[in-house]
Design a protein around this motif. Structure first.
Motif, PDB file in Angstrom:
ATOM      1  N   HIS A 161      48.324  55.891  51.265  1.00  0.00           N
ATOM      2  CA  HIS A 161      46.956  55.440  51.526  1.00  0.00           C
ATOM      3  C   HIS A 161      46.722  54.165  50.726  1.00  0.00           C
ATOM      4  CE1 HIS A 161      46.064  57.686  47.772  1.00  0.00           C
ATOM      5  NE2 HIS A 161      45.080  56.822  47.642  1.00  0.00           N
ATOM      6  N   ASP A 162      45.990  53.251  51.319  1.00  0.00           N
ATOM      7  CA  ASP A 162      45.697  51.989  50.626  1.00  0.00           C
ATOM      8  C   ASP A 162      44.196  51.717  50.662  1.00  0.00           C
ATOM      9  OD1 ASP A 162      46.086  49.560  53.190  1.00  0.00           O
ATOM     10  OD2 ASP A 162      46.442  51.699  53.436  1.00  0.00           O
ATOM     11  N   LYS A 163      43.710  51.196  49.558  1.00  0.00           N
ATOM     12  CA  LYS A 163      42.285  50.951  49.389  1.00  0.00           C
ATOM     13  C   LYS A 163      41.815  49.795  50.259  1.00  0.00           C
ATOM     14  CE  LYS A 163      42.499  52.395  44.531  1.00  0.00           C
ATOM     15  NZ  LYS A 163      42.343  51.938  43.124  1.00  0.00           N
ATOM     16  N   LEU A 164      40.522  49.819  50.561  1.00  0.00           N
ATOM     17  CA  LEU A 164      39.889  48.714  51.274  1.00  0.00           C
ATOM     18  C   LEU A 164      39.159  47.827  50.280  1.00  0.00           C
ATOM     19  CD1 LEU A 164      38.372  50.523  54.409  1.00  0.00           C
ATOM     20  CD2 LEU A 164      40.634  49.500  54.120  1.00  0.00           C
ATOM     21  N   TYR A 165      39.275  46.521  50.475  1.00  0.00           N
ATOM     22  CA  TYR A 165      38.663  45.552  49.565  1.00  0.00           C
ATOM     23  C   TYR A 165      37.831  44.547  50.341  1.00  0.00           C
ATOM     24  CZ  TYR A 165      41.988  47.060  45.957  1.00  0.00           C
ATOM     25  OH  TYR A 165      42.719  47.787  45.047  1.00  0.00           O
ATOM     26  N   LEU A 166      36.733  44.134  49.739  1.00  0.00           N
ATOM     27  CA  LEU A 166      36.046  42.943  50.204  1.00  0.00           C
ATOM     28  C   LEU A 166      36.733  41.774  49.510  1.00  0.00           C
ATOM     29  CD1 LEU A 166      32.350  42.351  50.913  1.00  0.00           C
ATOM     30  CD2 LEU A 166      33.594  40.652  49.584  1.00  0.00           C
ATOM     31  N   VAL A 167      37.250  40.857  50.298  1.00  0.00           N
ATOM     32  CA  VAL A 167      38.114  39.802  49.774  1.00  0.00           C
ATOM     33  C   VAL A 167      37.477  38.436  50.022  1.00  0.00           C
ATOM     34  CG1 VAL A 167      40.420  38.776  49.915  1.00  0.00           C
ATOM     35  CG2 VAL A 167      40.124  41.238  50.287  1.00  0.00           C
TER      36      VAL A 167
END
Length: 296
Positions: A161-167
């Motif tokens: 699982h991989d995190k979601l980021y505001l980039v």
């Protein structure tokens, strides 16, 4: 002619003596003589000429014996290949994979797989997770790699699982999103992922973005964000090793836990019994064990 006849001719050609050939073939001389006569009758020509000194090949016999040797060599090659099928990984591995995984994670795994199993072939299609599930249901692929939470009754293996980021290159705090006039860059995706982002946005801001750019591919979205055109929400799988100079703000749910996307490997029981699929799963497990911190 059967393979036994081909062997009979090659042994006779090696020994040039009926008695010695009969001993090697574990038959009597009369039986050997009779079988030779039948072979010569089938070919319609003499293959050996007998004399007090032994046997000698006729010109036609030389051609026939060379043919017999060639057939036996090919038989040995085929038997070796059949034996190899029992010990080596052959056949085609048919994979359907979510595009984002196919672009950013799968190539590293496939590199290890093809290096280890050079005789195996790979057929790969990519698309949205809904399309991957359809390919598995229709049995056009062996296994699928999808994102999200699959509604799948058969065997499935959690990969990561991989995190979601505001980039963004400018926004360093989530509060600054409502202050900027730069656009929110979105990419088209399956409905579950899109809805997840929409739910987060409305919980966080209770309004819509000031400006929005919608693109058809996540890679386009990523490159536009990296070049400072606007900000985007991207999964960690797309950021590793290429996020220098970017600010990454993890998305949090209502319980202040990080929001992440899961990736799964799934297929039917029969597919996981295939040698090439078993080998692929083993490679994945080894890769995940040695690259557990690759995605965050």
């Amino acid at each position: 002619m059967a393979f036994t006849e081909y062997r009979l001719l090659t042994v006779l050609a090696q020994e040039m003596n009926m008695r010695k050939a009969a001993e090697r073939l574990f038959v009597s001389q009369p039986a050997l003589s009779q079988r030779l006569q039948n072979i010569e009758k089938d070919w319609g020509t003499k293959i050996f000429i007998r004399s007090q000194k032994g046997l000698s090949l006729t010109p036609a016999g030389e051609l026939i014996v060379d043919f017999a040797k060639e057939i036996l060599e090919k038989e040995d090659m085929v038997r070796e290949e059949i034996d190899a099928l029992q010990t080596k990984v052959h056949g085609t591995l048919k994979i359907a994979c979510a595009s984002i995984v196919g672009q950013n994670w799968l190539p590293q795994v496939l590199k290890k797989f093809v290096d280890r199993y050079p005789h195996a072939k790979i057929s790969l299609i990519t698309g949205w997770s809904s399309e991957i599930l359809e390919a598995i249901y229709e049995d056009t692929v062996h296994i699928g790699i999808i994102r999200g939470t699959p509604d799948w009754k058969g065997p499935k293996h959690h990969l990561f699982h991989d995190k979601l980021y505001l980039v963004d290159r400018e926004i360093q705090d989530i509060k600054q999103v409502m202050e900027t006039d730069r656009p929110f860059i979105q990419f088209k995706s399956d409905s579950n992922y899109y809805q997840e982002i929409q739910d987060w946005w409305h919980r966080q801001f209770q309004t819509t973005p000031k400006r929005t750019i919608v693109v058809d591919q996540i890679e386009t979205c990523k490159q536009m964000t990296f070049n400072g055109i606007g900000y985007a929400i991207l999964p960690a799988i797309t950021l590793n090793g290429s996020d220098e100079g970017l600010f990454k703000i993890p998305l949090m749910d209502e319980n202040q836990s990080t929001i992440a996307r899961d990736t799964w490997l799934l297929g039917y029981d029969s597919a996981f019994e295939l040698r090439q699929v078993k080998a692929f799963v083993e490679v994945i497990e080894e890769f995940l064990e040695t690259n557990s911190s690759h995605i965050s």
